[in-house]
Enzyme design. Sequence first.
Site, PDB file in Angstrom:
ATOM      1  N   CYS A   1       0.842  -1.193   0.000  1.00  0.00           N
ATOM      2  CA  CYS A   1       0.000   0.000   0.000  1.00  0.00           C
ATOM      3  C   CYS A   1       0.879   1.245   0.000  1.00  0.00           C
ATOM      4  O   CYS A   1       1.864   1.317   0.728  1.00  0.00           O
ATOM      5  CB  CYS A   1      -0.943   0.082   1.188  1.00  0.00           C
ATOM      6  SG  CYS A   1      -2.103  -1.271   1.262  1.00  0.00           S
TER       7      CYS A   1
ATOM      8  N   ARG B   1       4.112  -0.528  -4.556  1.00  0.00           N
ATOM      9  CA  ARG B   1       3.727  -0.967  -3.219  1.00  0.00           C
ATOM     10  C   ARG B   1       2.367  -1.670  -3.195  1.00  0.00           C
ATOM     11  O   ARG B   1       1.923  -2.153  -2.152  1.00  0.00           O
ATOM     12  CB  ARG B   1       3.681   0.221  -2.266  1.00  0.00           C
ATOM     13  CG  ARG B   1       4.991   0.976  -2.166  1.00  0.00           C
ATOM     14  CD  ARG B   1       4.880   2.123  -1.215  1.00  0.00           C
ATOM     15  NE  ARG B   1       4.648   1.640   0.123  1.00  0.00           N
ATOM     16  CZ  ARG B   1       5.587   1.277   0.975  1.00  0.00           C
ATOM     17  NH1 ARG B   1       6.844   1.342   0.613  1.00  0.00           N
ATOM     18  NH2 ARG B   1       5.290   0.855   2.169  1.00  0.00           N
TER      19      ARG B   1
ATOM     20  N   TRP C   1      -2.764  -2.785  -1.727  1.00  0.00           N
ATOM     21  CA  TRP C   1      -2.436  -4.204  -1.885  1.00  0.00           C
ATOM     22  C   TRP C   1      -3.300  -4.895  -0.840  1.00  0.00           C
ATOM     23  O   TRP C   1      -3.033  -4.794   0.354  1.00  0.00           O
ATOM     24  CB  TRP C   1      -0.946  -4.436  -1.613  1.00  0.00           C
ATOM     25  CG  TRP C   1      -0.489  -5.834  -1.904  1.00  0.00           C
ATOM     26  CD1 TRP C   1      -0.087  -6.330  -3.107  1.00  0.00           C
ATOM     27  CD2 TRP C   1      -0.373  -6.919  -0.973  1.00  0.00           C
ATOM     28  NE1 TRP C   1       0.256  -7.652  -2.983  1.00  0.00           N
ATOM     29  CE2 TRP C   1       0.098  -8.040  -1.686  1.00  0.00           C
ATOM     30  CE3 TRP C   1      -0.632  -7.068   0.391  1.00  0.00           C
ATOM     31  CZ2 TRP C   1       0.329  -9.278  -1.092  1.00  0.00           C
ATOM     32  CZ3 TRP C   1      -0.415  -8.293   1.001  1.00  0.00           C
ATOM     33  CH2 TRP C   1       0.075  -9.388   0.254  1.00  0.00           C
TER      34      TRP C   1
ATOM     35  N   ASN D   1      -1.984   2.281   5.591  1.00  0.00           N
ATOM     36  CA  ASN D   1      -1.104   1.202   5.144  1.00  0.00           C
ATOM     37  C   ASN D   1      -0.744   0.382   6.381  1.00  0.00           C
ATOM     38  O   ASN D   1      -0.295   0.949   7.375  1.00  0.00           O
ATOM     39  CB  ASN D   1       0.152   1.821   4.506  1.00  0.00           C
ATOM     40  CG  ASN D   1       1.248   0.811   4.275  1.00  0.00           C
ATOM     41  OD1 ASN D   1       0.986  -0.369   4.118  1.00  0.00           O
ATOM     42  ND2 ASN D   1       2.487   1.272   4.265  1.00  0.00           N
ATOM     43  N   GLY D   2      -0.972  -0.927   6.336  1.00  0.00           N
ATOM     44  CA  GLY D   2      -0.652  -1.769   7.497  1.00  0.00           C
ATOM     45  C   GLY D   2      -1.825  -2.675   7.821  1.00  0.00           C
ATOM     46  O   GLY D   2      -2.685  -2.917   6.970  1.00  0.00           O
TER      47      GLY D   2
ATOM     48  N   GLU E   1      16.797 -18.314  -6.587  1.00  0.00           N
ATOM     49  CA  GLU E   1      16.480 -16.946  -6.991  1.00  0.00           C
ATOM     50  C   GLU E   1      16.026 -16.896  -8.455  1.00  0.00           C
ATOM     51  O   GLU E   1      15.085 -16.170  -8.791  1.00  0.00           O
ATOM     52  CB  GLU E   1      17.705 -16.039  -6.751  1.00  0.00           C
ATOM     53  CG  GLU E   1      17.534 -14.595  -7.183  1.00  0.00           C
ATOM     54  CD  GLU E   1      16.392 -13.844  -6.490  1.00  0.00           C
ATOM     55  OE1 GLU E   1      15.811 -14.365  -5.522  1.00  0.00           O
ATOM     56  OE2 GLU E   1      16.070 -12.735  -6.951  1.00  0.00           O
TER      57      GLU E   1
ATOM     58  N   LYS F   1      12.399 -15.457  -9.587  1.00  0.00           N
ATOM     59  CA  LYS F   1      12.303 -14.363 -10.565  1.00  0.00           C
ATOM     60  C   LYS F   1      11.339 -14.747 -11.678  1.00  0.00           C
ATOM     61  O   LYS F   1      10.482 -13.969 -12.059  1.00  0.00           O
ATOM     62  CB  LYS F   1      13.709 -14.103 -11.122  1.00  0.00           C
ATOM     63  CG  LYS F   1      14.107 -12.735 -11.444  1.00  0.00           C
ATOM     64  CD  LYS F   1      14.421 -11.785 -10.314  1.00  0.00           C
ATOM     65  CE  LYS F   1      13.627 -11.940  -9.071  1.00  0.00           C
ATOM     66  NZ  LYS F   1      13.833 -11.135  -7.976  1.00  0.00           N
TER      67      LYS F   1
ATOM     68  N   GLU G   1       7.661 -14.962 -10.379  1.00  0.00           N
ATOM     69  CA  GLU G   1       7.145 -13.636 -10.011  1.00  0.00           C
ATOM     70  C   GLU G   1       6.609 -12.882 -11.219  1.00  0.00           C
ATOM     71  O   GLU G   1       5.529 -12.321 -11.164  1.00  0.00           O
ATOM     72  CB  GLU G   1       8.293 -12.771  -9.444  1.00  0.00           C
ATOM     73  CG  GLU G   1       8.521 -12.871  -7.957  1.00  0.00           C
ATOM     74  CD  GLU G   1       9.668 -11.983  -7.508  1.00  0.00           C
ATOM     75  OE1 GLU G   1      10.772 -12.061  -8.091  1.00  0.00           O
ATOM     76  OE2 GLU G   1       9.474 -11.198  -6.568  1.00  0.00           O
TER      77      GLU G   1
ATOM     78  N   HIS H   1      14.232 -37.857  -5.426  1.00  0.00           N
ATOM     79  CA  HIS H   1      13.502 -38.369  -4.259  1.00  0.00           C
ATOM     80  C   HIS H   1      12.035 -37.941  -4.308  1.00  0.00           C
ATOM     81  O   HIS H   1      11.519 -37.338  -3.366  1.00  0.00           O
ATOM     82  CB  HIS H   1      14.183 -37.908  -2.977  1.00  0.00           C
ATOM     83  CG  HIS H   1      15.580 -38.434  -2.854  1.00  0.00           C
ATOM     84  ND1 HIS H   1      15.860 -39.767  -2.668  1.00  0.00           N
ATOM     85  CD2 HIS H   1      16.778 -37.818  -2.958  1.00  0.00           C
ATOM     86  CE1 HIS H   1      17.165 -39.949  -2.632  1.00  0.00           C
ATOM     87  NE2 HIS H   1      17.749 -38.771  -2.818  1.00  0.00           N
TER      88      HIS H   1
ATOM     89  N   LYS I   1       6.113  -4.718  -3.451  1.00  0.00           N
ATOM     90  CA  LYS I   1       7.560  -4.732  -3.272  1.00  0.00           C
ATOM     91  C   LYS I   1       7.953  -4.749  -1.797  1.00  0.00           C
ATOM     92  O   LYS I   1       8.867  -5.439  -1.388  1.00  0.00           O
ATOM     93  CB  LYS I   1       8.172  -3.513  -3.959  1.00  0.00           C
ATOM     94  CG  LYS I   1       9.685  -3.575  -3.955  1.00  0.00           C
ATOM     95  CD  LYS I   1      10.279  -2.692  -4.996  1.00  0.00           C
ATOM     96  CE  LYS I   1      11.764  -2.876  -5.073  1.00  0.00           C
ATOM     97  NZ  LYS I   1      12.120  -4.220  -5.584  1.00  0.00           N
TER      98      LYS I   1
END
Length: 596
Positions: A2, A28, A74, A98-99, A473, A477, A480, A496, A591
């Site tokens: 947010c 955000r 968000w 925001n929160g 990573e 990437k 995402e 396995h 982000k």
Amino acid sequence: MCGIVGYIGKEKNALRILLNGLKSLEYRGYDSSGIAYFDNDKIITIKEKGKIEELEKILDYSIKSNIGIAHTRWATCGDANKTNAHPHSCGKITIVHNGIIENYNELKNQLQKNNKKFISETDSEIIAILINKYYEEYQDIIMAINKTKEIIKGSYAIAILCEDIKDKIFAIRKDSPLIIAKSKNAAFIASDVPAILNYTNKYIILNENEIAILTNQNITVLNDKLQQIKKKLLTFKGNITDAQKGNFKHFMLKEIFEEKDVIKRIIKKYNTVEKLNNKLNFLDKYNSITIIGCGSAYHVGIIAKYLIEEYANIPVNVEIASEFRYKKNFFDKKNLAIFISQSGETADTLASLREVKKEKIDTLGVINVPESSIAREADNIIYTEAGPEIAVATTKAFTAQLIIMILITLYLGYKNKTFTKDFLNSTLTNIDNLEEEINNILNKSYKEIASKIAQAKNIFFLGRNIDYGIALEGSLKLKEISYIHSEAYPAGELKHGTISLIEKNMPVISIITKEHIFDKTISNIKETKARGSFNIVISNKQVIDADINILVPDVNPILQPILVIIILQLISYETANLKGCDIDKPRNLAKSVTVE
Ligand code: G6P
């Protein structure tokens, strides 16, 4: 997670300023957005579902207003729809938040018993309701905000308008970032610096329990006793072009191309044994290290574990912050806890830092955003200096974190005499010279590989040792930004169980850069090939079993991860580009994750 913007100024162009601010904070969150402004004596609220461009379409810019607040969401509590979008209002009060308000259910139940009506499903609406309730009771907005602050639990950055006070914006925060900025004729509130950079680079950080009051002339900050206090004015050192796309199609591509400059910027400060000593000698007293982070920062931790253990002979434990904060942990005073975070605001990483500090264990933050919460609370801090990173998927900040962890490895290895001064010096020079190798990587095309991957539904990334950390990573990437399902596995572990998922033509991307396990990973590649996979291999030696073999320059092994990750970032980028994905703002992501 947010984005909040507030503007009060002499110029009556609040709508434009707020909207531009929101656009720079869109990383955000971007599932809905809204704006509230004074039109004469009334607060008008306009919201829309979807990206900010949807809000932009319905705003009437001929409206002249010099004060307003805005929000890009968000979703955490309640669906991403127009009703749940911010701002939220009750009576004379309008807020953006925001929160997360953790006790909102309890508060909501109490208020509903007194016939209070709720319009949205959000936790945030309770803030407007409570402030309005206490404003009606005390007829004093500061008292009302203060009282609300005492009651709500959780994390918040809140901007507030009161219909009776058309020349002020109020703000409070706890565990969610918020800056307050001042230009000659205006004051601003923002979740992050890019939102204000067009107007000023001077800002203050609001602390917990403080209340900020903004007018177009000045900013007043009150402490928890409601006494006026003086705040330190900070100057943002980057410049506005850092937060602009320039000629690049996407921020992500621009940020990948910036990685070589970031490395140069960092190494300049550490390129001699003396400089390394001066900057890192506080590391001398530790026998073991715990690294804590989330997402890509956690992956840096995994790679760093392999590096530090191999090259510096120090045991390293790596933890996902959201797990670490709620489990039993064992520490001794000779353990250093390192917190890696681009934003310095990730809720779980910050909470883990606070847990560790309670145990009186030394902490180090490896952080990109100056003056962020982790940067202020950790005992020691190393800035990664990657500059503002706008694309949601991290690239240059990841590489910067990796370089810092490599420098830490070098310092510790040299101190522990696991290698010579000559090796140290030559590695520092190698870092300085990485630019040429990176340029070669940037100049190559990854479109052919992207076209193979783009059609896939599932992909595996394989690697052993450090290559496994890089695989993690690379896989993150790709998923995402291209929405292709992928998993990273230690190459030897695939058989396995997971190998049952291999189907004809399924892409398997393997990374092989470590000499002593080269053949072992090749065997694993053969196992997948025998089951029909399409094998893309990134290696520093030719691999005949590969369907596509990308040769990565065979540099100093400590530095190999840097080159491989840039290749993987470019492959992900090209794949997402081919699929027409919204690369800088992938669906469902944010982000800076300031909620747990
Ligand atoms: C989010 C981002 C990731 C990032 C993670 C940790 O999930 O989308 O790219 O790695 O948060 O963020 P931090 O700011 O703590 O590095």
